[in-house]
Design an enzyme around this catalytic site. Sequence first.
Site, PDB file in Angstrom:
ATOM      1  N   GLU A 133       0.832  -1.207   0.000  1.00  0.00           N
ATOM      2  CA  GLU A 133       0.000   0.000   0.000  1.00  0.00           C
ATOM      3  C   GLU A 133       0.867   1.259   0.000  1.00  0.00           C
ATOM      4  O   GLU A 133       0.572   2.237  -0.701  1.00  0.00           O
ATOM      5  CB  GLU A 133      -0.941   0.009   1.205  1.00  0.00           C
ATOM      6  CG  GLU A 133      -1.894   1.202   1.177  1.00  0.00           C
ATOM      7  CD  GLU A 133      -2.743   1.324   2.423  1.00  0.00           C
ATOM      8  OE1 GLU A 133      -3.047   2.470   2.802  1.00  0.00           O
ATOM      9  OE2 GLU A 133      -3.127   0.287   3.010  1.00  0.00           O
ATOM     10  N   THR A 172      -3.709   2.969   5.390  1.00  0.00           N
ATOM     11  CA  THR A 172      -5.063   2.758   5.933  1.00  0.00           C
ATOM     12  C   THR A 172      -5.121   1.703   7.036  1.00  0.00           C
ATOM     13  O   THR A 172      -6.140   1.587   7.717  1.00  0.00           O
ATOM     14  CB  THR A 172      -6.038   2.327   4.819  1.00  0.00           C
ATOM     15  OG1 THR A 172      -5.605   1.079   4.270  1.00  0.00           O
ATOM     16  CG2 THR A 172      -6.123   3.376   3.720  1.00  0.00           C
ATOM     17  N   SER A 230       0.206  -9.362   6.709  1.00  0.00           N
ATOM     18  CA  SER A 230      -1.003  -8.539   6.760  1.00  0.00           C
ATOM     19  C   SER A 230      -0.823  -7.473   7.828  1.00  0.00           C
ATOM     20  O   SER A 230      -0.817  -7.772   9.024  1.00  0.00           O
ATOM     21  CB  SER A 230      -2.221  -9.411   7.087  1.00  0.00           C
ATOM     22  OG  SER A 230      -3.311  -8.619   7.496  1.00  0.00           O
TER      23      SER A 230
END
Length: 315
Positions: A133, A172, A230
């Site tokens: 990201e 995020t 993750s």
Amino acid sequence: MSGNRPPLTVLLAAPRGFCAGVDRAIQIVERALERFGAPVYVRHEIVHNRHVVERLEALGAVFVEELDQCPDDRPVVFSAHGVPKQVPEEAARRNLIYVDATCPLVSKVHVEAQRLHANGREIVLIGHAGHPEVVGTMGQLPDGAIALIETVEDAMQFAPQDASRLAFVTQTTLSVDDTSAIVAALQARFPQIEAPHKEDICYATTNRQSAVKALAPNCDIVFVIGAPNSSNSVRLVEVAKRAGAQRAQLISSAEDVDWDMIGPIGTVGITAGASAPEDLVEGLIAAFRERYDVDQKDIRVTDEDVIFKLPRVVA
């Protein structure tokens, strides 16, 4: 007590598991396979979970790291984490059929960064180096246009070119508390720094962390189902420990639990990162029911009703 199984309270966090962005990304791959047939190529893991990836591989998805591994005559899907601007540009140059599965909340950060840059702002991105990201967000702008800050220490050492033209955006999937501390450090040093119109940390990350905070103080151990790569899952382990859980552990499924090492326990907390499917949660609870007389309680902090539309090409 059932038979000779010891009693155990299981506190199940809610919300947990799939968020709207992950759900949309997985649907995009499934719909692309239905529409175009196999194989459909996917640049990077569509979401950070091997169970999800392996299920999609069985349906005909082929996961690659870069676009040059994709043939010209097959469609390609970009992962939920977002991609640098040159990736869709290269896909268009090659006349590939491509579908962008970037989470709309990540796309919001991309748009925000582009707006700030166009307005002459010097941009700070709060995030983790190397995360897809972060790579995607920094890749929306020319090299050097965004400075990455990972810690409060980074914030204290950061030297902007013009403190009066400073703005920040964030990844995020960060820890809400960690990010607040970094933002506070930046705002203390640079009172004029511009914040996002709406907080960049997504609703799902915030809600999952709030649910863990609510159950962790009462738990002997908290299990977070998720992948080691993750970001939001790793943050949940950190949040659980800080919130008062005696122990917290990241596992990919019930198979990872070392039952001999658990020891005597009375209360277990269970949650799942935003890219972990619910059947893994059910599998873990079933594994506890085989060994304990389980009293299950839901710890719900809010309800989620967010749904993101699919791109027209696969809708």
